[in-house]
Design a protein around this motif. Structure first.
Motif, PDB file in Angstrom:
ATOM      1  N   LEU A   1      -0.232  13.519   0.315  1.00 37.81           N
ATOM      2  CA  LEU A   1      -0.092  12.747   1.542  1.00 37.81           C
ATOM      3  C   LEU A   1      -0.915  13.379   2.656  1.00 37.81           C
ATOM      4  CD1 LEU A   1       2.477  12.003  -0.131  1.00 37.81           C
ATOM      5  CD2 LEU A   1       3.612  11.653   2.016  1.00 37.81           C
ATOM      6  N   THR A   2      -1.511  12.540   3.481  1.00 36.71           N
ATOM      7  CA  THR A   2      -2.239  12.996   4.654  1.00 36.71           C
ATOM      8  C   THR A   2      -1.716  12.226   5.850  1.00 36.71           C
ATOM      9  OG1 THR A   2      -4.202  13.427   3.331  1.00 36.71           O
ATOM     10  CG2 THR A   2      -4.506  13.276   5.705  1.00 36.71           C
ATOM     11  N   LEU A   3      -1.261  12.957   6.852  1.00 34.84           N
ATOM     12  CA  LEU A   3      -0.771  12.345   8.078  1.00 34.84           C
ATOM     13  C   LEU A   3      -1.841  12.469   9.144  1.00 34.84           C
ATOM     14  CD1 LEU A   3       2.820  13.759   7.937  1.00 34.84           C
ATOM     15  CD2 LEU A   3       2.210  11.349   7.875  1.00 34.84           C
TER      16      LEU A   3
ATOM     17  N   PRO B   1      -3.747   3.643   2.524  1.00 33.81           N
ATOM     18  CA  PRO B   1      -2.872   3.712   3.699  1.00 33.81           C
ATOM     19  C   PRO B   1      -1.552   2.974   3.445  1.00 33.81           C
ATOM     20  CG  PRO B   1      -4.565   2.058   4.033  1.00 33.81           C
ATOM     21  CD  PRO B   1      -4.857   2.717   2.717  1.00 33.81           C
ATOM     22  N   LEU B   2      -0.457   3.545   3.935  1.00 31.95           N
ATOM     23  CA  LEU B   2       0.857   2.915   3.849  1.00 31.95           C
ATOM     24  C   LEU B   2       1.588   3.115   5.166  1.00 31.95           C
ATOM     25  CD1 LEU B   2       2.153   4.184   0.365  1.00 31.95           C
ATOM     26  CD2 LEU B   2       1.184   1.950   0.878  1.00 31.95           C
ATOM     27  N   TRP B   3       2.320   2.107   5.614  1.00 34.81           N
ATOM     28  CA  TRP B   3       3.196   2.318   6.761  1.00 34.81           C
ATOM     29  C   TRP B   3       4.475   2.909   6.219  1.00 34.81           C
ATOM     30  CZ3 TRP B   3       7.868  -0.223   7.127  1.00 34.81           C
ATOM     31  CH2 TRP B   3       8.028  -1.374   6.369  1.00 34.81           C
TER      32      TRP B   3
ATOM     33  N   ASP C   1       5.785  -3.390  -2.763  1.00 33.66           N
ATOM     34  CA  ASP C   1       5.817  -4.386  -3.830  1.00 33.66           C
ATOM     35  C   ASP C   1       6.594  -5.611  -3.362  1.00 33.66           C
ATOM     36  OD1 ASP C   1       4.246  -2.684  -5.320  1.00 33.66           O
ATOM     37  OD2 ASP C   1       5.948  -1.837  -6.412  1.00 33.66           O
ATOM     38  N   GLY C   2       6.626  -6.638  -4.153  1.00 34.89           N
ATOM     39  CA  GLY C   2       7.193  -7.902  -3.698  1.00 34.89           C
ATOM     40  C   GLY C   2       6.313  -8.461  -2.600  1.00 34.89           C
ATOM     41  N   ALA C   3       6.916  -8.867  -1.495  1.00 35.46           N
ATOM     42  CA  ALA C   3       6.164  -9.417  -0.362  1.00 35.46           C
ATOM     43  C   ALA C   3       5.702  -8.322   0.594  1.00 35.46           C
ATOM     44  CB  ALA C   3       7.027 -10.416   0.387  1.00 35.46           C
ATOM     45  N   GLU C   4       5.971  -7.066   0.275  1.00 34.58           N
ATOM     46  CA  GLU C   4       5.594  -5.951   1.132  1.00 34.58           C
ATOM     47  C   GLU C   4       4.281  -5.334   0.660  1.00 34.58           C
ATOM     48  OE1 GLU C   4       7.103  -5.412   3.928  1.00 34.58           O
ATOM     49  OE2 GLU C   4       8.702  -6.831   3.500  1.00 34.58           O
ATOM     50  N   GLN C   5       3.908  -4.198   1.252  1.00 31.95           N
ATOM     51  CA  GLN C   5       2.647  -3.529   0.936  1.00 31.95           C
ATOM     52  C   GLN C   5       2.613  -3.112  -0.536  1.00 31.95           C
ATOM     53  OE1 GLN C   5       2.502  -0.064   3.475  1.00 31.95           O
ATOM     54  NE2 GLN C   5       4.554   0.543   2.903  1.00 31.95           N
ATOM     55  N   PRO C   6       1.450  -3.209  -1.193  1.00 30.88           N
ATOM     56  CA  PRO C   6       1.340  -2.752  -2.581  1.00 30.88           C
ATOM     57  C   PRO C   6       1.370  -1.228  -2.651  1.00 30.88           C
ATOM     58  CG  PRO C   6      -0.767  -3.582  -1.802  1.00 30.88           C
ATOM     59  CD  PRO C   6       0.229  -3.822  -0.701  1.00 30.88           C
ATOM     60  N   LEU C   7       2.050  -0.687  -3.657  1.00 26.98           N
ATOM     61  CA  LEU C   7       2.186   0.758  -3.783  1.00 26.98           C
ATOM     62  C   LEU C   7       1.198   1.369  -4.772  1.00 26.98           C
ATOM     63  CD1 LEU C   7       6.063   1.129  -3.563  1.00 26.98           C
ATOM     64  CD2 LEU C   7       4.359   1.453  -1.772  1.00 26.98           C
ATOM     65  N   HIS C   8       0.361   0.584  -5.420  1.00 23.94           N
ATOM     66  CA  HIS C   8      -0.768   1.033  -6.255  1.00 23.94           C
ATOM     67  C   HIS C   8      -0.572   2.372  -6.954  1.00 23.94           C
ATOM     68  CE1 HIS C   8      -3.242  -2.250  -4.888  1.00 23.94           C
ATOM     69  NE2 HIS C   8      -3.034  -1.903  -3.627  1.00 23.94           N
ATOM     70  N   GLY C   9       0.230   2.408  -7.989  1.00 23.73           N
ATOM     71  CA  GLY C   9       0.364   3.605  -8.806  1.00 23.73           C
ATOM     72  C   GLY C   9       1.368   4.622  -8.299  1.00 23.73           C
ATOM     73  N   LEU C  10       1.964   4.382  -7.164  1.00 25.24           N
ATOM     74  CA  LEU C  10       2.972   5.295  -6.632  1.00 25.24           C
ATOM     75  C   LEU C  10       4.297   4.984  -7.319  1.00 25.24           C
ATOM     76  CD1 LEU C  10       3.249   7.534  -4.515  1.00 25.24           C
ATOM     77  CD2 LEU C  10       3.926   5.787  -2.881  1.00 25.24           C
ATOM     78  N   ALA C  11       4.831   5.964  -8.051  1.00 29.35           N
ATOM     79  CA  ALA C  11       6.057   5.733  -8.814  1.00 29.35           C
ATOM     80  C   ALA C  11       6.923   6.978  -8.803  1.00 29.35           C
ATOM     81  CB  ALA C  11       5.706   5.348 -10.248  1.00 29.35           C
TER      82      ALA C  11
ATOM     83  N   GLY D   1       2.601   5.948  12.463  1.00 33.43           N
ATOM     84  CA  GLY D   1       3.127   4.830  11.689  1.00 33.43           C
ATOM     85  C   GLY D   1       2.357   4.594  10.399  1.00 33.43           C
ATOM     86  N   LEU D   2       1.317   5.401  10.154  1.00 34.10           N
ATOM     87  CA  LEU D   2       0.464   5.200   8.989  1.00 34.10           C
ATOM     88  C   LEU D   2       0.169   6.544   8.352  1.00 34.10           C
ATOM     89  CD1 LEU D   2      -1.419   3.050   7.516  1.00 34.10           C
ATOM     90  CD2 LEU D   2      -3.215   3.956   8.969  1.00 34.10           C
ATOM     91  N   LEU D   3       0.200   6.582   7.035  1.00 35.28           N
ATOM     92  CA  LEU D   3      -0.196   7.784   6.312  1.00 35.28           C
ATOM     93  C   LEU D   3      -1.062   7.376   5.139  1.00 35.28           C
ATOM     94  CD1 LEU D   3       1.629   8.163   3.448  1.00 35.28           C
ATOM     95  CD2 LEU D   3       3.380   8.560   5.126  1.00 35.28           C
ATOM     96  N   TRP D   4      -1.786   8.347   4.598  1.00 31.94           N
ATOM     97  CA  TRP D   4      -2.643   8.114   3.441  1.00 31.94           C
ATOM     98  C   TRP D   4      -1.978   8.770   2.240  1.00 31.94           C
ATOM     99  CZ3 TRP D   4      -6.904   5.043   3.651  1.00 31.94           C
ATOM    100  CH2 TRP D   4      -7.315   4.670   4.926  1.00 31.94           C
ATOM    101  N   VAL D   5      -1.811   8.003   1.155  1.00 34.48           N
ATOM    102  CA  VAL D   5      -1.127   8.487  -0.040  1.00 34.48           C
ATOM    103  C   VAL D   5      -2.063   8.358  -1.228  1.00 34.48           C
ATOM    104  CG1 VAL D   5       0.842   8.139  -1.575  1.00 34.48           C
ATOM    105  CG2 VAL D   5       1.100   7.756   0.873  1.00 34.48           C
TER     106      VAL D   5
END
Length: 177
Positions: free
Chosen positions: A72-74, A40-42, A55-65, A26-30
């Motif tokens: 990615l690392t699983l 880490p992102l779910w 983004d918004g009320a969810e997890q921040p995506l910090h430079g992911l566009a 349920g978690l990966l490293w991006v």
């Protein structure tokens, strides 16, 4: 001809490993291209790619566009260690498309404690982004050494060792009356 068959078999097995690892974890490293650290992102696996909402009320995506490649690392679900790493092409999923609807259904099942489970897709369409991270190229080789960062220097230390009698006090059995 034999070489092509072997390469395509290896690609198929790599793809299967990535898919299985992404479905179970349920978690990966991006780490987006140009960023120094992975975050880490779910996520969820949908239609041959990892999908994330942020983004918004969810997890921040910090430079992911969209248009920016990412590494990615699983991790292994049972041990939590690095299982597989690969590069991915990042694309945005447009709201209202069949791809959006499918991604929302997969992500909605993974989103814990959502305040608005019934209307979460509408909220994500208004204030968040869903990104599709599709694996590209071969798997990254495992590193030779540890990727752990060194602890930050600090003046804080333990004053002295614990007293020898403390474990006896903490773990003594109570007498029966």
């Amino acid at each position: 001809m034999e070489r092509t068959t072997t390469a395509s078999a290896a690609d198929f097995l790599d793809r299967a490993l990535v898919e299985e690892a992404a479905k179970k974890s349920g978690l990966l490293w991006v780490r987006p291209a140009g960023q120094p650290h992975a975050r880490p992102l779910w996520h969820a696996w949908h239609d041959g790619a990892v999908v994330v909402v942020g983004d918004g009320a969810e997890q921040p995506l910090h430079g992911l566009a969209a248009g920016t490649p990412a590494a990615l690392t699983l991790r292994s679900k049972d041990k939590g260690g690095r299982l597989v790493a690969f590069s991915a092409a990042v694309t945005a999923v447009a709201p209202g498309t069949p791809a959006w609807d499918g991604a929302v259904e997969e992500l909605k099942g993974k989103r814990l404690n959502a305040p608005d489970t019934d209307t979460i897709g509408d909220r994500w369409a208004r204030e968040s982004r869903i990104l599709r991270l599709e694996p590209t190229g071969p798997l990254a080789p495992h590193p030779d050494g540890s990727l752990a960062a060194a602890p930050v220097p600090t003046p804080v230390t333990t004053r002295k060792p614990i007293p020898a009698g403390l474990p006896k006090l903490l773990f003594k059995k109570k007498r029966r009356s």
